[in-house]
Design an enzyme around this catalytic site. Structure first.
Site, PDB file in Angstrom:
ATOM      1  N   GLY A  94       0.795  -1.058   0.129  1.00 23.33           N
ATOM      2  CA  GLY A  94       0.070   0.055   0.044  1.00 23.33           C
ATOM      3  C   GLY A  94       0.829   1.263   0.030  1.00 23.33           C
ATOM      4  O   GLY A  94       2.082   1.289   0.275  1.00 23.33           O
ATOM      5  N   ARG A  95       0.171   2.500  -0.447  1.00 22.29           N
ATOM      6  CA  ARG A  95       1.083   3.508  -0.298  1.00 22.29           C
ATOM      7  C   ARG A  95       0.158   4.939  -0.017  1.00 22.29           C
ATOM      8  O   ARG A  95      -0.993   4.723  -0.427  1.00 22.29           O
ATOM      9  CB  ARG A  95       1.711   3.812  -1.659  1.00 22.29           C
ATOM     10  CG  ARG A  95       2.283   5.098  -1.815  1.00 22.29           C
ATOM     11  CD  ARG A  95       3.055   5.125  -3.129  1.00 22.29           C
ATOM     12  NE  ARG A  95       4.381   4.056  -3.604  1.00 22.29           N
ATOM     13  CZ  ARG A  95       5.487   4.725  -2.911  1.00 22.29           C
ATOM     14  NH1 ARG A  95       5.674   5.971  -2.524  1.00 22.29           N
ATOM     15  NH2 ARG A  95       6.492   3.777  -3.178  1.00 22.29           N
ATOM     16  N   GLY A  96       0.315   5.810   1.026  1.00 20.64           N
ATOM     17  CA  GLY A  96      -0.562   6.492   1.471  1.00 20.64           C
ATOM     18  C   GLY A  96       0.282   7.825   1.564  1.00 20.64           C
ATOM     19  O   GLY A  96       1.490   8.029   1.173  1.00 20.64           O
ATOM     20  N   GLY A 128       3.476   7.684   3.438  1.00 17.45           N
ATOM     21  CA  GLY A 128       4.797   6.724   3.086  1.00 17.45           C
ATOM     22  C   GLY A 128       4.132   5.465   2.631  1.00 17.45           C
ATOM     23  O   GLY A 128       2.809   4.935   2.557  1.00 17.45           O
ATOM     24  N   VAL A 181       4.077   1.144   2.284  1.00 15.26           N
ATOM     25  CA  VAL A 181       3.870   0.059   3.211  1.00 15.26           C
ATOM     26  C   VAL A 181       4.127  -1.303   2.663  1.00 15.26           C
ATOM     27  O   VAL A 181       3.787  -1.566   1.491  1.00 15.26           O
ATOM     28  CB  VAL A 181       2.365  -0.034   3.624  1.00 15.26           C
ATOM     29  CG1 VAL A 181       2.271  -1.057   4.781  1.00 15.26           C
ATOM     30  CG2 VAL A 181       1.835   1.277   4.403  1.00 15.26           C
ATOM     31  N   LYS A 239       5.726   0.417   7.483  1.00 16.60           N
ATOM     32  CA  LYS A 239       5.566   1.686   6.906  1.00 16.60           C
ATOM     33  C   LYS A 239       7.031   2.592   6.888  1.00 16.60           C
ATOM     34  O   LYS A 239       7.387   2.904   7.789  1.00 16.60           O
ATOM     35  CB  LYS A 239       4.296   2.301   7.621  1.00 16.60           C
ATOM     36  CG  LYS A 239       4.115   3.886   7.193  1.00 16.60           C
ATOM     37  CD  LYS A 239       2.790   4.227   7.563  1.00 16.60           C
ATOM     38  CE  LYS A 239       2.096   4.986   6.391  1.00 16.60           C
ATOM     39  NZ  LYS A 239       0.646   4.706   6.408  1.00 16.60           N
ATOM     40  N   ASP A 272      -7.516  11.676   9.072  1.00 12.04           N
ATOM     41  CA  ASP A 272      -7.473  10.965   7.692  1.00 12.04           C
ATOM     42  C   ASP A 272      -8.313   9.807   7.512  1.00 12.04           C
ATOM     43  O   ASP A 272      -7.937   9.039   7.082  1.00 12.04           O
ATOM     44  CB  ASP A 272      -6.011  11.020   7.277  1.00 12.04           C
ATOM     45  CG  ASP A 272      -6.009  10.872   5.671  1.00 12.04           C
ATOM     46  OD1 ASP A 272      -7.049  11.031   4.961  1.00 12.04           O
ATOM     47  OD2 ASP A 272      -4.862  10.309   5.022  1.00 12.04           O
TER      48      ASP A 272
END
Ligand SMILES: *[C@@H]1O[C@H](CO)[C@@H](O)[C@H](O)[C@H]1NC(C)=O
Ligand SMILES: *[C@@H]1O[C@H](CO)[C@@H](O)[C@H](O)[C@H]1NC(C)=O
Ligand SMILES: *[C@@H]1O[C@H](CO)[C@@H](O)[C@H](O)[C@H]1NC(C)=O
Ligand SMILES: *[C@@H]1O[C@H](CO)[C@@H](O)[C@H](O)[C@H]1NC(C)=O
Ligand SMILES: *[C@@H]1O[C@H](CO)[C@@H](O)[C@H](O)[C@H]1NC(C)=O
Ligand SMILES: *[C@@H]1O[C@H](CO)[C@@H](O)[C@H](O)[C@H]1NC(C)=O
Length: 799
Positions: free
Chosen positions: A515-517, A520, A522, A536, A629
């Site tokens: 994943g990417r948020g 940063g 993951v 992360k 968020d």
């Protein structure tokens, strides 16, 4: 000089060995006497010591087992907690008839084991801390593990026949008021069992067994803490230490302040809390006695309400007494004084809802037994009249007030100290203070909650040398200089501080990105102990090391079933990484907006769980945590579709250190952000409520609502705005079919109308532009639970 050092060492080792061999067991016919303090039993690995224990220079001794290496010799078991023996002439013997007997100076038997006329041959202290009596064949005839006091050690079973009872106070080993036990319905509970009243306070007494995540259908009633630091009970309650892993000495103790805590032993002999049953100390019942109120200042303290004073200074068990005489005559004029965000748990005379404040007041006025009433203005208004004021607590944001009934001539003004902790939500209830205003008579006395684990004992010179050499050997062998760096000890033992190399290995050099948020990327990884983790890598952290680890350790202390658990962090050079538990079933967006399909039952579960997680962050955590968020990407699902919120606390991480406040202000994701971000208003927990509203509306509809569409009048508006407008019109026009129209068509009619309607109503109120109109997460959880319960009535649980 050259010769001296080795010879001293040999002497010490010789002393050490002879010490060890002489005291590993007590044989039949022999005894330990209280005068000889070096005459003790030690476990083979020296972790535990058994013998006569005393504090200070009082002439009171207890036959006990304690941790050898903890700086205050923490007791884990006592034979005679309620009846100490004299420092002269007392002894414990293993008699020839097989019984182990503790006698006082005059020979009276204070305590004995049930092994009379058995072939008990010796008493031994095992490495587990268990004191056992064995026969010649090594069979165990009696064990201290069957008779716990206030502490459970790893591999010691809590059963239907055993319970943990707290001490009375810090130096007072007698049986106290708090008990950890299996209740008659097979559920593990904490109860305050005081001189006048008793009351269960954990798990949440307002919820059903099922809502508390327990079961009553397993009657084996057994619970145990394992070597890794995981606790598992037959009522499916479980938890793990924050520093989960092998090789750490732990104890689970029913503390005298009513909280159940798991502790881990630090290298220097102090204890670290690695689990706590109650995050909010004031939820413990009985803690401030009758009429008393537990207040966060922010440390929990007891205080008396207006018109009351401390009964016995220094002893809060006795609570507060009224400064007036209560009579039932009609001549006594009374007034009501509001204490916002305060409640007294239990002792309800009557419950009415819907009820207006006036009605509630009248109910209390007309009933002589009524000493106060609690009024909650959510929805129609809830009114509880109280005959006894007990278990008082004050929680910021608790959506109710207590109205105390006092004679008019009693001087009392608003207790300002009680409302001081309310940071965000202004109370909308008007005050009905009829009394004269005078100084609020504070009667706050501090309770010392902090445990004093100072070095209280003088350690002999030889022991000191052993300590020093032991440390030296220990650190040389493992070669971990970083552990010795100042300041890092706390955090490294609390949860893990990982090395970069370790994480590189665990993630196979950051191979699998899951994943990417905003904060940063993951990566998935597997630790050496085979735990799966999500790692992360943080991008924009401007903080120095100290601030960074102070912040992450705060986040690391937060645990709740619906929040992703943080297991550690890494901070080396430029690298800042966070290590989380790995949640199997991906994030909510993949289930909602792609081909994966989520049924209604699961959706409702996700909505409820997410609300519980956020409510916990907003209301229960003493340190306010606003997520900032909330969006489907940050709601992860486990195997059973229980949601776990990810990324909480990170807002704070990047906010503090950044230079430009403008930059740090804007957080969150477009489409889920509350209007106040753009309007430059203060950011409160209500921003999360807004985002949560968008998420649950998306869950009902099954599509993203954050995009833009061209509205009727050629104006651009968000999908969300249009949705809310359309639904509001339909509800106003009382179109019955509106539910079918708004719900995800893929659901194919398989959903609960009532639940859909509730979610939509909550969702719409959450996305109100005016944040004071949005509900709090607590009240949302309440509404959802009620709605869940309603549908359970129709379709009873078939488990
Ligand atoms: C002593 O008590 C324990 C625990 O109640 C029990 O398990 C054990 O059988 C008893 N021993 C004897 C010899 O009665
Ligand atoms: C009851 O709990 C015990 C201990 O956790 C477990 O071994 C057993 O399988 C459970 N029984 C049932 C019927 O679930
Ligand atoms: C309450 O009544 C007692 C005796 O019945 C009396 O001694 C005391 O002064 C009264 N207290 C107040 C505050 O009136
Ligand atoms: C509770 O109050 C209602 C009035 O709202 C009254 O009718 C009822 O009898 C009361 N119940 C009890 C147990 O006092
Ligand atoms: C206790 O401390 C001594 C010296 O400080 C050390 O050598 C020993 O290994 C420790 N024992 C345990 C069981 O931790
Ligand atoms: C022992 O170490 C812990 C951290 O490992 C620290 O918090 C504590 O203050 C230390 N206690 C003493 C008495 O040195």
């Amino acid at each position: 000089m050259k010769l001296q050092a080795p010879s001293l060492l040999t002497v010490l080792i010789f002393l050490f060995l002879s010490f060890q061999t002489s005291t590993s067991l007590l044989t039949r016919g022999s005894s330990l006497s209280v005068e000889d303090s070096s005459h003790v039993l030690t476990s083979p690995d020296k972790t535990f010591t058994c013998g006569f224990y005393s504090v200070g220079d009082e002439n009171a001794y207890w036959f006990s087992v304690w941790f050898t290496n903890s700086s205050d010799r923490t007791v884990v078991w006592m034979a005679n907690r309620d009846r100490p023996v004299n420092g002269q002439g007392s002894k414990v013997s293993l008699r020839r008839n097989g019984a182990m007997v503790l006698t006082d100076v005059d020979g009276t038997v204070i305590w004995m084991t049930n092994t009379t006329s058995t072939r008990a041959d010796r008493a031994e202290l095992l490495d587990s801390g268990n004191l056992v009596l064995k026969d010649l064949q090594g069979k165990i005839l009696w064990q201290s593990f069957d008779f716990p006091t206030d502490t459970l050690l790893p591999n010691q079973y809590l059963t239907k026949n055993t319970k943990l009872i707290s001490k009375l106070g810090s130096g007072n080993f007698g049986s106290g008021f708090y008990t950890f036990y299996f209740d008659n319905d097979n559920v593990l509970r904490l109860i305050y069992d005081g001189p006048d009243t008793s009351s269960v306070y954990w798990p949440n007494p307002d919820w059903t067994v099922f809502q508390n995540g327990r079961t009553k259908y397993n009657s084996s009633r057994i619970a145990v803490l394992d070597d890794m630091g995981s606790f598992l009970s037959s009522d499916i309650f479980q938890f793990s230490a924050i520093d989960m892993g092998f090789g750490i000495k732990r104890r689970l103790t029913m503390d005298y302040d009513g909280n159940l805590r798991l502790y881990s032993l630090n290298m220097n002999g102090s204890w670290m809390i690695s689990y706590e049953a109650l995050r909010q100390q004031c939820n413990v019942h009985g803690i401030c006695g009758k009429n008393g109120i537990c207040v966060y200042t922010p440390e929990p303290e007891c205080s008396c309400p207006p018109g009351y004073e401390v009964t016995e200074p220094g002893n809060w068990n006795k609570g507060c007494k009224p400064k007036f005489n209560r009579t039932c005559s009609n001549t006594q004029q009374v007034k009501f004084i509001e204490l916002p965000h305060v409640d007294y748990y239990g002792y309800d005379l009557n419950f009415s809802s819907p009820a207006s404040l006036d009605f509630c007041m009248k109910l209390c006025l007309d009933d002589c037994r009524c000493e106060a009433f609690s009024y909650r203005l959510t929805g129609e208004g809830f009114c509880f009249t109280k005959s006894v004021l007990f278990n008082g607590f004050n929680t910021p944001n608790f959506p109710a007030s207590i109205y105390l009934k006092l004679p008019v001539n009693v001087e009392a003004s608003e207790p300002t100290s009680l409302v001081g902790t309310d940071l965000v939500c202004p109370s909308s209830v008007t005050k009905v203070v009829i009394g004269t205003s005078s100084m609020y008579d504070t009667a706050i006395k501090r309770i010392r909650w902090a445990y004093l684990y100072g070095f209280a004992i003088a350690i002999g010179a030889i022991e000191v040398i052993f300590f020093v050499t032991g440390w030296w050997f220990l650190f040389r062998k493992h070669d971990v200089p970083s552990l010795l760096e100042d300041g890092y000890r706390v955090i490294s033992s609390q949860f893990r501080r990982f090395t970069y190399v370790e994480l590189k290995k665990a993630t196979k050099n950051f191979k699998e990105e899951v994943g990417r948020g905003g904060s940063g990327a993951v990566y998935k990884g597997v630790l050496e102990d085979e735990r799966e983790v999500a790692v992360k890598r943080l991008g924009d952290i401007y903080q120095g090391e100290e601030v960074f680890w102070a912040e992450v350790s705060t986040i690391g202390k937060i645990y709740h079933m619906n929040l992703v658990r943080m297991w550690g962090f890494c901070s080396e050079d430029k690298h800042r990484l966070l290590i989380y538990e790995y949640v199997k079933n991906q994030s909510l967006d993949r289930h909602l907006f792609s081909s994966d399909f989520l049924g209604w039952k699961e959706r409702f579960k996700v909505a409820l769980g997410t609300a519980k997680g956020l409510a916990y962050l907003h209301h229960e955590c003493l340190e306010w945590v606003i997520h900032c968020d909330v969006k489907p990407e940050n709601i992860l699902l486990d195997n059973e579709f229980e949601p776990k919120i990810a990324d909480f606390g990170l807002a704070k991480l990047s906010q503090r250190g950044s230079k430009s406040s403008e930059f740090s202000r804007i957080r969150g994701t477009k489409g889920y952000m509350a209007p106040e971000w753009a309007l430059n208003l203060p950011i409160t927990a209500k921003v999360d409520v807004y985002s949560y509203g968008v998420v649950i509306l998306e869950m009902v509809k099954g599509i993203r609502l954050s995009g833009w569409v061209v509205g009727d009048g050629d104006e651009e508006e968000t999908e969300l705005k249009r949705f809310v407008r359309v639904v509001k019109t339909k509800i106003q026009c009382e179109e019955d079919s509106w539910i079918e129209d708004v719900v995800d068509p893929r659901m194919n009619g398989k959903f609960s109308k009532n639940q859909v309607a509730t979610l939509v109503r909550i969702g719409i109120s959450c996305v109100e532009g005016d944040r004071s109109k949005r509900p709090t997460m607590d009240s949302i959880v309440q509404s959802l639970l009620e709605c869940e319960a309603e549908s359970e009535v129709v379709r009873p649980d078939k488990r």
